[in-house]
Design an enzyme around this catalytic site. Sequence first.
Site, mmCIF file in Angstrom:
data_model
loop_
_atom_site.group_PDB
_atom_site.id
_atom_site.type_symbol
_atom_site.label_atom_id
_atom_site.label_comp_id
_atom_site.label_asym_id
_atom_site.label_seq_id
_atom_site.Cartn_x
_atom_site.Cartn_y
_atom_site.Cartn_z
ATOM 1 N N LYS A 1 0.876 -1.174 0.000
ATOM 2 C CA LYS A 1 0.000 0.000 0.000
ATOM 3 C C LYS A 1 0.919 1.231 0.000
ATOM 4 O O LYS A 1 1.420 1.648 1.037
ATOM 5 C CB LYS A 1 -0.899 0.002 1.244
ATOM 6 N N GLU B 1 9.003 1.423 11.271
ATOM 7 C CA GLU B 1 10.037 2.470 11.182
ATOM 8 C C GLU B 1 9.288 3.783 11.266
ATOM 9 O O GLU B 1 8.623 4.201 10.317
ATOM 10 C CB GLU B 1 10.818 2.325 9.869
ATOM 11 N N CYS C 1 12.752 11.124 8.050
ATOM 12 C CA CYS C 1 12.658 10.790 9.471
ATOM 13 C C CYS C 1 14.013 10.873 10.171
ATOM 14 O O CYS C 1 14.064 10.913 11.394
ATOM 15 C CB CYS C 1 12.069 9.388 9.643
ATOM 16 N N GLU D 1 8.627 16.941 15.400
ATOM 17 C CA GLU D 1 9.308 16.563 14.159
ATOM 18 C C GLU D 1 8.886 17.557 13.080
ATOM 19 O O GLU D 1 7.725 17.577 12.662
ATOM 20 C CB GLU D 1 8.939 15.129 13.773
#
Length: 484
Positions: free
Chosen positions: A180, A256, A290, A388
Amino acid sequence: MNKEVTEFIKDKTLINGQWLEAISGKKYPVFNPATGEQIVLVPDMGQADTRLAIEKAEQAQKLWAKQTAKQRSIILKRWAQLVETHLDTLATVLTLEQGKSLAEAKGEVTSSINYIDWFANEAMRINGDVLPPSAEGNFEFVKKRAVGVVAAITPWNFPNSMIARKVAPALAAGCSVVIKPAEDTPLSALALATLGEKAGIPAGVLNVITASSGQEVGQELCSNPIVKKLSFTGSTEVGKILSRQCADTVKKLSLELGGNAPFMVFDDADLDAAVQGAVAIKFYNSGQTCICANRLLVQDGIYDAFINKLQAALSKLHLGNGLNPETTHGPLINEKAIHKVESIVKKAVDQGARVVQGGTSLPDIGKQFFNFSILADVTPEMDIFKTEIFGPVAAVYRFKSEEEVISLANSTNYGLAAYAYTEDKGRIFRLSDQMEYGMLGINTARFVSETVPFGGVKESGIGREGSVHGVDEFLEMHYVCIKN
């Protein structure tokens, strides 16, 4: 667009070796984030499509797992060779849907080639163990077998290489996969699937589900008992939701997730190298990774010099359409991302941060461009310290001592990547012992490759991708005891 690029932009998706529309007939548009132009309409799939793909993957997996490791390795190597042959075309498709510069896109596709080739070789190295007998007359051993059907949910920031990093080890192990891809960037997944089919990956072993929203598809992937493993890259918030959804069927998980990477610069560092590293990792993919340097922690004595050099380095970068040769950095992925970064910067300034440069979007270039930005006088008490950013904003903090910066760096729920620049050998080993991160770069900011066990600790995830350990995530151990 040239003819080959057009041929790789698919308006259908691959399930069981067939290119299909959604069962509902629905489609949704994919846009170029640099221009806002619609590229293509792709199938907008849901639960029924996902269930079909899972069922076909289960049938195909049984036959795929029976092939020898060498047979799987040969097909994977053929896939890597085809990706290499079409590198420029795949990079163009990537830039069109994601926005990053062609140079960065080519680097990403090259990474995909490396991952596929690496795990083609690892397929030949999946070994069991003969154990010392636990009792007289016993013969005991451990076999490793493919876990089964794998669900892979991949992000928009690396829509090509994240497919390779998950799918290649799964196929090497003998698993089948239902992918996906992120709703913003399905085209790279479909292009890779096209080449996988040409390489000889059997029908049903590699399947792609495209959807404008991940909720319905994700729910089916997590709740369906046929799926034995979920591999997800994305936010910690979504990772937690998926983990809960997988609990009822006790799936094997690889997650992750988010990061809050500290980038520590000590006063004995090579300052030019540190600035170069900061630019390379903070502004890579316009800050949308990330493992970006999220918090730049600079020792008092070199704080001002670091900011001055950083500002000079940023003046050499060029924002624009990734297809233009002079462009070094592209847009953010969508308008929601722009609004998020604008909000983060505004709140930091309201709380006392100082804008050295940038700090605003650039609508004259395009709706989704944000200026290269530096915020100074940022403190750990500000909200940005635990956020973040996911944009081209360098938040620069001061620190006085080694003990202080280690405490600051570790004071987060995340633990993916960290970076430090120092010439002190003793400090290097102290950092390696005390940093609470899955990956630590000392005097380097770019260390990720197919040989590296990529992954984090704490709320940054579970498991590792890449390296000799990557294929283990898709295997189960089976113990056998034979009594003589």
